[in-house]
Design a protein around this motif. Sequence first.
Motif, PDB file in Angstrom:
ATOM      1  N   ARG A  79      14.246  35.913  -8.902  1.00 49.97           N
ATOM      2  CA  ARG A  79      15.098  35.355  -7.846  1.00 49.97           C
ATOM      3  C   ARG A  79      15.045  36.195  -6.572  1.00 49.97           C
ATOM      4  NH1 ARG A  79      19.078  31.704  -7.220  1.00 49.97           N
ATOM      5  NH2 ARG A  79      20.680  32.131  -5.681  1.00 49.97           N
ATOM      6  N   THR A  80      15.149  37.521  -6.685  1.00 47.76           N
ATOM      7  CA  THR A  80      15.220  38.377  -5.504  1.00 47.76           C
ATOM      8  C   THR A  80      14.364  39.629  -5.706  1.00 47.76           C
ATOM      9  OG1 THR A  80      17.486  37.628  -5.061  1.00 47.76           O
ATOM     10  CG2 THR A  80      16.755  39.624  -3.936  1.00 47.76           C
TER      11      THR A  80
ATOM     12  N   ARG B 284      13.812  36.334  -1.073  1.00 52.90           N
ATOM     13  CA  ARG B 284      13.816  35.384  -2.173  1.00 52.90           C
ATOM     14  C   ARG B 284      13.250  34.061  -1.673  1.00 52.90           C
ATOM     15  NH1 ARG B 284      20.302  34.173  -2.865  1.00 52.90           N
ATOM     16  NH2 ARG B 284      20.642  33.141  -0.854  1.00 52.90           N
TER      17      ARG B 284
ATOM     18  N   ASP C  49      20.619  32.224 -13.679  1.00 48.34           N
ATOM     19  CA  ASP C  49      21.204  33.202 -12.772  1.00 48.34           C
ATOM     20  C   ASP C  49      22.528  33.766 -13.257  1.00 48.34           C
ATOM     21  OD1 ASP C  49      19.051  32.663 -11.116  1.00 48.34           O
ATOM     22  OD2 ASP C  49      20.131  31.129  -9.992  1.00 48.34           O
TER      23      ASP C  49
END
Length: 343
Positions: free
Chosen positions: A20-21, A63, A153
């Motif tokens: 995600r990041t 991201r 998440d």
Amino acid sequence: MSQDLPGRMLRLLSLLQTRRTWTGEELAERLDVTLHTIRRDIDRLRDLGYPVEGTTGTAGGYRLAAGADLPPLLLDDEEAVAIAVALRTATRGVAGIEETAVRALAKLEQVLPVRLRHQVAAFQVAAPLPVPWSTGPTADPSTLALLAAACRDHETVTFTYRRGNGETGRCRVEPHALVAADPLWYLVAYEIERVEWRLFRVDRLTDPAPTGHRVTPRALPAPDAAAYVAGRLAAALARYTFHATVPADAATVRARTYSLPGRVRPVDETTSTLDLAADNPQHIAEQLLGIDLGPEDTIHGTPELAPYLEQLGSRLLRAARALSQQDENRGDDGFDTNGAGNQ
């Protein structure tokens, strides 16, 4: 460095799709370039239409976000074959997705390398498209996608849920996993207000909304999500059920009742709750032999189970009385006073 630009850009895009990041430092280390080069490559991706967002915080980062259009995706060989197979087999139980899946499959197969196309073709011969015979409830694809992202998440979500009796209510949960149990989809989640793990049918779930609040994943009271769903469904279909609060820790209760992990839940260090389910009432009665039960007002279950518990209790009581009587018939020297010991 410029001659390696295309390959580096592809590796950068692949990294952004796998997590995600990323911080700029992490990407620079992975690609063995400077942070300044990462910033320039990010700008190049944006120029190509990839919606790369910058994140705030002490370290900052990047991201790959949702954009107005779907940019090309990078797939390795195993991912490409898996998607092609899934498109042919995983459409049941999802509303209105069959035709869309076939169109997506045709596009994917058109660009598959020859070596992978052979693998998919072999599967198609062995397992042609399933006949859509099921007419049961179906889940909304957008709802499944939102819940899947929340599970990934670890983000809490809220939704309206309709129970089997028709009652509806708003729920706030920590999603754990989505499980397909043909023809239905289930969400395994921890409900915050009720402070317990629950199983939700996705077709009964409406108005899901992410909250933006991420949490640390909780330990599921089962080996995995599929085992949890199987256990809950088996309990729902079982003829007899029994619930009680037990004055013992969870590990002790599991060992003495031979219960699956999902059947015993800790309340505190010295107290647990026990949930049993079976089609044979004798099985539940036998599982209760090794433990003490808590207050009567914590005991619930199928009323028809009571006669079997009474029957087992009467048998044990008769056996105890027989042994007590036998002890009374013995003399001080341990011999039976009724005959054989005195001969």
